[in-house]
Design a protein around this motif. Structure first.
Motif, PDB file in Angstrom:
ATOM      1  N   GLY A 244      -6.843 -52.129 129.790  1.00 15.40           N
ATOM      2  CA  GLY A 244      -6.833 -51.617 128.558  1.00 15.40           C
ATOM      3  C   GLY A 244      -7.438 -52.626 127.602  1.00 15.40           C
ATOM      4  N   ASP A 245      -8.020 -51.869 126.340  1.00 20.60           N
ATOM      5  CA  ASP A 245      -8.229 -52.865 125.018  1.00 20.60           C
ATOM      6  C   ASP A 245      -7.007 -53.615 124.611  1.00 20.60           C
ATOM      7  OD1 ASP A 245      -9.096 -53.996 122.603  1.00 20.60           O
ATOM      8  OD2 ASP A 245     -10.810 -52.599 122.519  1.00 20.60           O
ATOM      9  N   PRO A 246      -6.878 -55.070 124.452  1.00 18.18           N
ATOM     10  CA  PRO A 246      -5.671 -55.525 123.952  1.00 18.18           C
ATOM     11  C   PRO A 246      -5.316 -54.768 122.666  1.00 18.18           C
ATOM     12  CG  PRO A 246      -7.389 -57.263 124.803  1.00 18.18           C
ATOM     13  CD  PRO A 246      -8.054 -55.870 124.919  1.00 18.18           C
ATOM     14  N   GLN A 247      -6.191 -54.750 121.851  1.00 13.64           N
ATOM     15  CA  GLN A 247      -5.863 -54.161 120.484  1.00 13.64           C
ATOM     16  C   GLN A 247      -5.139 -52.892 120.544  1.00 13.64           C
ATOM     17  OE1 GLN A 247      -9.243 -54.139 118.059  1.00 13.64           O
ATOM     18  NE2 GLN A 247      -9.391 -56.326 117.897  1.00 13.64           N
ATOM     19  N   ILE A 248      -5.876 -51.847 121.376  1.00 14.10           N
ATOM     20  CA  ILE A 248      -4.983 -50.669 121.586  1.00 14.10           C
ATOM     21  C   ILE A 248      -3.749 -50.977 122.198  1.00 14.10           C
ATOM     22  CG2 ILE A 248      -5.213 -48.497 123.106  1.00 14.10           C
ATOM     23  CD1 ILE A 248      -8.271 -48.802 122.639  1.00 14.10           C
ATOM     24  N   SER A 250      -1.680 -53.414 121.888  1.00 16.90           N
ATOM     25  CA  SER A 250      -1.125 -53.912 120.988  1.00 16.90           C
ATOM     26  C   SER A 250      -0.340 -52.891 120.052  1.00 16.90           C
ATOM     27  CB  SER A 250      -1.547 -54.965 120.184  1.00 16.90           C
ATOM     28  OG  SER A 250      -0.788 -55.541 119.070  1.00 16.90           O
ATOM     29  N   LYS A 251      -1.194 -52.046 119.655  1.00 16.02           N
ATOM     30  CA  LYS A 251      -0.782 -50.745 118.775  1.00 16.02           C
ATOM     31  C   LYS A 251       0.054 -49.911 119.711  1.00 16.02           C
ATOM     32  CE  LYS A 251      -5.177 -50.553 116.070  1.00 16.02           C
ATOM     33  NZ  LYS A 251      -6.154 -49.854 115.601  1.00 16.02           N
ATOM     34  N   ILE A 252      -0.204 -49.609 120.648  1.00 14.61           N
ATOM     35  CA  ILE A 252       0.639 -48.660 121.635  1.00 14.61           C
ATOM     36  C   ILE A 252       2.096 -49.455 121.734  1.00 14.61           C
ATOM     37  CG2 ILE A 252       1.292 -48.052 123.933  1.00 14.61           C
ATOM     38  CD1 ILE A 252      -1.567 -47.575 124.254  1.00 14.61           C
ATOM     39  N   LYS A 253       2.235 -50.588 121.941  1.00  9.65           N
ATOM     40  CA  LYS A 253       3.754 -51.440 122.093  1.00  9.65           C
ATOM     41  C   LYS A 253       4.251 -51.249 120.587  1.00  9.65           C
ATOM     42  CE  LYS A 253       2.598 -54.719 125.821  1.00  9.65           C
ATOM     43  NZ  LYS A 253       2.389 -56.146 126.014  1.00  9.65           N
ATOM     44  N   GLU A 254       3.497 -51.462 119.648  1.00 10.66           N
ATOM     45  CA  GLU A 254       3.905 -51.578 118.306  1.00 10.66           C
ATOM     46  C   GLU A 254       4.570 -50.199 118.001  1.00 10.66           C
ATOM     47  OE1 GLU A 254       5.342 -52.672 114.643  1.00 10.66           O
ATOM     48  OE2 GLU A 254       4.597 -53.910 116.265  1.00 10.66           O
ATOM     49  N   LYS A 255       3.767 -49.022 118.339  1.00 11.06           N
ATOM     50  CA  LYS A 255       4.443 -47.832 118.289  1.00 11.06           C
ATOM     51  C   LYS A 255       5.643 -47.451 119.025  1.00 11.06           C
ATOM     52  CE  LYS A 255       3.590 -43.688 116.421  1.00 11.06           C
ATOM     53  NZ  LYS A 255       3.518 -43.487 115.072  1.00 11.06           N
ATOM     54  N   GLN A 256       5.799 -48.015 120.204  1.00 10.56           N
ATOM     55  CA  GLN A 256       6.868 -48.007 121.128  1.00 10.56           C
ATOM     56  C   GLN A 256       7.875 -48.533 120.394  1.00 10.56           C
ATOM     57  OE1 GLN A 256       5.413 -49.470 124.848  1.00 10.56           O
ATOM     58  NE2 GLN A 256       4.472 -47.399 125.491  1.00 10.56           N
TER      59      GLN A 256
END
Length: 362
Positions: A244-248, A250-256
């Motif tokens: 997966g794209d590292p930026q995506i 990172s955003k998923i983890k931040e959302k979690q």
């Protein structure tokens, strides 16, 4: 002095990196596998002539018996030139031929199958059967004729013919003196001499071919790995597709983290007490003797999150108790939603007893 290091391979696309397992798996699914056909050919030749050597007497005996029966009974066969007679003769000929040929063909088939399985393993794919229009393109065909691979194959063929030709011719030349004695031999001796000479020549040719095939295998391995090499950009793109794209991500983890934080803060009002450091750490604990077997950690945080936990505690009138060591210990040892470990029961019980005492006073 170099201030910045720029990897030019990301722009040139030069393939210098070894193939990843995913790339190798995709190549295998397309039918691109490491296999030396020279090894198959050499071993098939060796074992085929070995089978002929071992079954030579059996083959010669059956051929002689068949020929003897044909010429002996041909005069006594009344329906030889009828449809029925020709049919019988044909069935007999096919039966004898199959009896003599099938063992040799079976050996060749099994050796070829075993060699292919040893090199490739079990592989079934239909992708190699697909129609590729570039194969009928005359320009591409012309390029293949004069390609580096074609030149290499041509040199290998010349080398194989030269070496095998030299070895077999040298042995045949040594046996040339025996050829002069053929006229004095019986038919069986002539057949035996020709058969033995043929087998010896074949064995020597097969051994030479096996040595050449081993060298060809290592060359094929080098060429196969070189063809599958990847550029750094390709590896980077594959990593994005696989992980997966590292930026995506990172955003998923931040959302979690945000969802988890929101859920944790919603549980703070259910706490019986908040234990603080007092500035850096805060943990919210609940204990209901009717529901919980042991005190439960509902929320924990450090710095800004700790301040938010204390703020939520003040808004819902939850007692806040300062205990630096206990707050830090619970923060590092207990997960959110987990029970307080037995070794902390005493310390937590004292805090809860103090809180219950305050509630009774007020």
């Amino acid at each position: 002095m170099t201030l910045f290091h720029i990897d030019l391979q990301l722009f040139t696309g030069e393939k210098t990196e070894k193939a990843t397992p995913k790339r190798k798996k995709e190549a295998r699914e397309k039918g691109q596998v490491l296999q030396s056909k020279e090894i198959n050919s050499a071993l098939i030749l060796l074992f085929t002539f070995l089978a002929l050597f071992l079954l030579g007497k059996f083959i010669f005996h059956n051929l002689r018996l068949f020929t003897h029966n044909i010429f002996l009974n041909i005069v006594n066969t009344e329906d030889l030139f009828t449809v029925n007679g020709i049919h019988k003769m044909f069935i007999l000929l096919v039966t004898v031929t199959a009896k003599l040929v099938i063992p040799i063909m079976g050996v060749a088939f099994l050796v070829g199958l075993l060699c292919s399985y040893t090199q490739v393993g079990f592989l079934f794919t239909t992708k190699t059967l697909g129609i590729k229009f570039d194969r009928i393109n005359p320009i591409n065909g012309f390029k293949k004729i004069f390609s580096k691979k074609t030149v290499v194959e041509f040199i290998k063929s010349l080398l194989k013919i030269s070496v095998v030709g030299y070895v077999t011719f040298s042995y045949a030349l040594k046996q040339s003196k025996e050829v002069l004695n053929i006229l004095d031999m019986s038919i069986e001796s002539i057949v035996g001499f020709i058969g033995n000479t043929t087998i010896q020549v074949a064995f020597r040719a097969a051994i030479v071919l096996i040595l050449l095939a081993v060298m060809d295998y290592f060359f094929q391995k080098w060429e196969f790995e070189n063809d599958l090499k990847m550029s750094k950009q390709e590896i980077k793109e594959e990593y994005k597709q696989t992980e997966g794209d590292p930026q995506i991500k990172s955003k998923i983890k931040e959302k979690q983290r945000q969802i988890s934080m929101r859920r944790m803060m919603q549980d703070v009002p259910k706490a019986d007490v908040i234990i603080t450091n007092p500035t850096h750490y805060a943990v919210a604990i609940r204990y209901d003797s009717n529901l919980d077997a042991a005190p439960i950690l509902l929320a924990k945080g450090v710095d800004l999150i700790a301040q938010n936990i204390k703020k939520a505690g003040n808004e819902h009138e939850i007692p806040i108790v300062e205990n630096k060591l206990l707050a830090r210990t619970i923060f590092y040892q207990v997960d959110i939603g987990a029970n307080i470990p037995p070794d902390l029961y005493q310390a937590v019980a004292e805090v809860l007893a103090y809180v219950y005492q305050l509630k009774n006073i007020y």
